[in-house]
Motif scaffolding. Sequence first.
Motif, PDB file in Angstrom:
ATOM      1  N   UNK A  67      60.681  92.612  40.472  1.00  0.00           N
ATOM      2  CA  UNK A  67      60.135  91.337  40.004  1.00  0.00           C
ATOM      3  C   UNK A  67      58.912  91.606  39.132  1.00  0.00           C
ATOM      4  N   UNK A  68      58.974  91.117  37.919  1.00  0.00           N
ATOM      5  CA  UNK A  68      57.831  91.190  37.010  1.00  0.00           C
ATOM      6  C   UNK A  68      57.273  89.785  36.850  1.00  0.00           C
ATOM      7  N   UNK A  69      55.976  89.664  36.565  1.00  0.00           N
ATOM      8  CA  UNK A  69      55.441  88.318  36.363  1.00  0.00           C
ATOM      9  C   UNK A  69      56.134  87.664  35.176  1.00  0.00           C
ATOM     10  N   UNK A  70      56.229  86.341  35.213  1.00  0.00           N
ATOM     11  CA  UNK A  70      56.795  85.612  34.085  1.00  0.00           C
ATOM     12  C   UNK A  70      55.942  85.828  32.851  1.00  0.00           C
ATOM     13  N   UNK A  71      56.380  85.271  31.760  1.00  0.00           N
ATOM     14  CA  UNK A  71      55.659  85.436  30.491  1.00  0.00           C
ATOM     15  C   UNK A  71      54.234  84.941  30.620  1.00  0.00           C
ATOM     16  N   UNK A  72      53.353  85.716  30.126  1.00  0.00           N
ATOM     17  CA  UNK A  72      51.949  85.328  30.069  1.00  0.00           C
ATOM     18  C   UNK A  72      51.513  85.388  28.624  1.00  0.00           C
ATOM     19  N   UNK A  73      50.228  85.427  28.401  1.00  0.00           N
ATOM     20  CA  UNK A  73      49.711  85.532  27.055  1.00  0.00           C
ATOM     21  C   UNK A  73      50.154  86.869  26.462  1.00  0.00           C
ATOM     22  N   UNK A 120      52.771  99.412  42.445  1.00  0.00           N
ATOM     23  CA  UNK A 120      52.728  99.297  40.983  1.00  0.00           C
ATOM     24  C   UNK A 120      52.225  97.940  40.518  1.00  0.00           C
ATOM     25  N   UNK A 121      51.848  97.073  41.435  1.00  0.00           N
ATOM     26  CA  UNK A 121      51.269  95.776  41.064  1.00  0.00           C
ATOM     27  C   UNK A 121      49.955  95.607  41.807  1.00  0.00           C
ATOM     28  N   UNK A 122      48.968  95.122  41.092  1.00  0.00           N
ATOM     29  CA  UNK A 122      47.646  94.981  41.681  1.00  0.00           C
ATOM     30  C   UNK A 122      47.518  93.635  42.398  1.00  0.00           C
ATOM     31  N   UNK A 123      48.201  93.517  43.505  1.00  0.00           N
ATOM     32  CA  UNK A 123      48.063  92.331  44.345  1.00  0.00           C
ATOM     33  C   UNK A 123      48.092  92.778  45.797  1.00  0.00           C
ATOM     34  N   UNK A 124      47.680  91.890  46.675  1.00  0.00           N
ATOM     35  CA  UNK A 124      47.592  92.249  48.086  1.00  0.00           C
ATOM     36  C   UNK A 124      48.953  92.635  48.664  1.00  0.00           C
ATOM     37  N   UNK A 125      49.994  91.939  48.265  1.00  0.00           N
ATOM     38  CA  UNK A 125      51.318  92.186  48.818  1.00  0.00           C
ATOM     39  C   UNK A 125      52.097  93.253  48.068  1.00  0.00           C
ATOM     40  N   UNK A 126      51.674  93.604  46.898  1.00  0.00           N
ATOM     41  CA  UNK A 126      52.410  94.594  46.108  1.00  0.00           C
ATOM     42  C   UNK A 126      53.561  93.959  45.352  1.00  0.00           C
ATOM     43  N   UNK A 127      54.276  94.755  44.626  1.00  0.00           N
ATOM     44  CA  UNK A 127      55.379  94.274  43.798  1.00  0.00           C
ATOM     45  C   UNK A 127      56.608  93.971  44.647  1.00  0.00           C
TER      46      UNK A 127
END
Length: 131
Positions: free
Chosen positions: A116-122, A83-90
């Motif tokens: 784990x969700x990313x911290x606040x962004x824009x 569910x996260x678009x990164x190499x390692x996943x969420x």
Amino acid sequence: MARIYGSSDAEFPSESRIVQGARGCTPPPVTALELVVTLLRCAPTFSENGCPPSCDELTRASQVLHVDMVTVFNALLCCLPGTQQSRRGRKFVMGAQRVIGPEGGCVGLEQRVTVALPGCGKCPDDEGVSL
């Protein structure tokens, strides 16, 4: 959703104890989200004549509950990383799973998972959003 709290990459899923407000608006690097997945099904109960469910009915219900428990656990375990678009996943931590009931004609399960969700962004553009 059971709760949301600040955490860090190194300490996830531990709750952050960093004092906020000392340096303006510095959000935590990770937002931890504790989710509760609940699945309920009808359970065998007493008949209109007051007779208890048969052993076969209870056995079938317990087998269905067991399959539901394994299915929910495996679905979260296998699907959350994607569910996260990164190499390692969420990042996530599976919590306790418990049986609910039988009560009120229902039986089921409750599975907890902290994600784990990313911290606040824009902030996203609020066009078209009405409250």
